[in-house]
Design an enzyme around this catalytic site. Sequence first.
Site, PDB file in Angstrom:
ATOM      1  N   ASP A  44      23.181  29.968 -31.414  1.00 19.54           N
ATOM      2  CA  ASP A  44      22.811  28.636 -30.939  1.00 19.54           C
ATOM      3  C   ASP A  44      22.989  28.601 -29.432  1.00 19.54           C
ATOM      4  OD1 ASP A  44      22.547  25.733 -32.610  1.00 19.54           O
ATOM      5  OD2 ASP A  44      23.058  25.555 -30.490  1.00 19.54           O
ATOM      6  N   ASN A  98      14.914  29.404 -36.566  1.00 17.99           N
ATOM      7  CA  ASN A  98      15.011  27.975 -36.852  1.00 17.99           C
ATOM      8  C   ASN A  98      15.121  27.095 -35.618  1.00 17.99           C
ATOM      9  OD1 ASN A  98      16.033  25.428 -38.403  1.00 17.99           O
ATOM     10  ND2 ASN A  98      17.725  25.961 -37.040  1.00 17.99           N
ATOM     11  N   TYR A 163       4.347  19.291 -29.515  1.00 24.97           N
ATOM     12  CA  TYR A 163       5.111  19.679 -30.708  1.00 24.97           C
ATOM     13  C   TYR A 163       4.177  20.237 -31.775  1.00 24.97           C
ATOM     14  CZ  TYR A 163       8.605  19.333 -34.441  1.00 24.97           C
ATOM     15  OH  TYR A 163       9.483  19.621 -35.462  1.00 24.97           O
ATOM     16  N   LYS A 167       4.147  24.110 -33.464  1.00 26.33           N
ATOM     17  CA  LYS A 167       4.386  24.314 -34.894  1.00 26.33           C
ATOM     18  C   LYS A 167       3.171  24.887 -35.617  1.00 26.33           C
ATOM     19  CE  LYS A 167       8.660  23.017 -34.841  1.00 26.33           C
ATOM     20  NZ  LYS A 167       9.742  24.007 -35.081  1.00 26.33           N
ATOM     21  N   THR A 198      18.238  15.476 -39.180  1.00 24.24           N
ATOM     22  CA  THR A 198      18.857  16.403 -38.235  1.00 24.24           C
ATOM     23  C   THR A 198      18.925  15.718 -36.877  1.00 24.24           C
ATOM     24  OG1 THR A 198      16.808  17.404 -37.408  1.00 24.24           O
ATOM     25  CG2 THR A 198      17.725  18.322 -39.448  1.00 24.24           C
TER      26      THR A 198
END
Length: 280
Positions: A44, A98, A163, A167, A198
């Site tokens: 991370d 991820n 975005y 994706k 999230t």
Amino acid sequence: MGIFSKRVKPTQKAYAVVTGAGSGIGRSFSIELAKRGGTVVCADINLEAAQETVQLLEGLGAKAFAVECDVGNKDQVKALADDAEKLMGHSVTLVINNAGVGLGGKFDEVSLEDWQWCMHVNLWGVIHGCHFFVPKFKKQGYGAIINVASAAGFTAAPEMTAYNVTKSSVLALSETLSAELRQNNIRVNVLCPTLVPTNIMKNGRLPGHYSGLADDLLMNHAFTTSDKVAIKTLNNLDAGKLYTIPQPDAKLFWLMKRASPSLYTKVLGIGYPLFNRFVK
């Protein structure tokens, strides 16, 4: 035949690298892999968050390691791929790309700097992860990849251009790799959820009038949880499935878009002004 024969599932006792493991879906993936007997490198950009995930995994009796990594930086991802083997004392068998960020706004109001920020993480992060792990998987004769895309990759919702582009690219990359790497005993799954509770939007860049609505939708009106999404995705990978579309709304959008792309886009365009009036 490699380790991923019909008798062995790639998520059982996996030696995994998970990016964006400090929270959300990445943390859920890490926890579920630990429950399946896996060893996990939790990467991370926020090292403290990754360390918190490691503590949770160690509490489950698993071996886990925290690594600070900016996935958009190719040198850091290369180091992650090399160091993961040393940390775990075993070659990596599964990589989960991820890490992601949220970005919204009208096309002509989003700066090129914001575009670059979004592409840096959402697209280049996945490209880097695949680039540095695929050769290792080929050399060892097996491996597995989970790329976290989004239903945004095919819904093409207005005011989410950057975005959506990142994706949809992750979706195309995953489909291509699935076909190309099948002969190398490397499995690929691409995750395409809609709303999952999230911090992606809370930590993202959204127009002011959307930020509160997005946070409310994510936390209070999602059809699933990050834990359920992680379990379903790992099970789908084990079953040799390419796509994980975990929620009913995502599946509906998927079917509508595939059935009649032009009609879908027209309906979206008609509904967009109505939605704008609602949120404002």
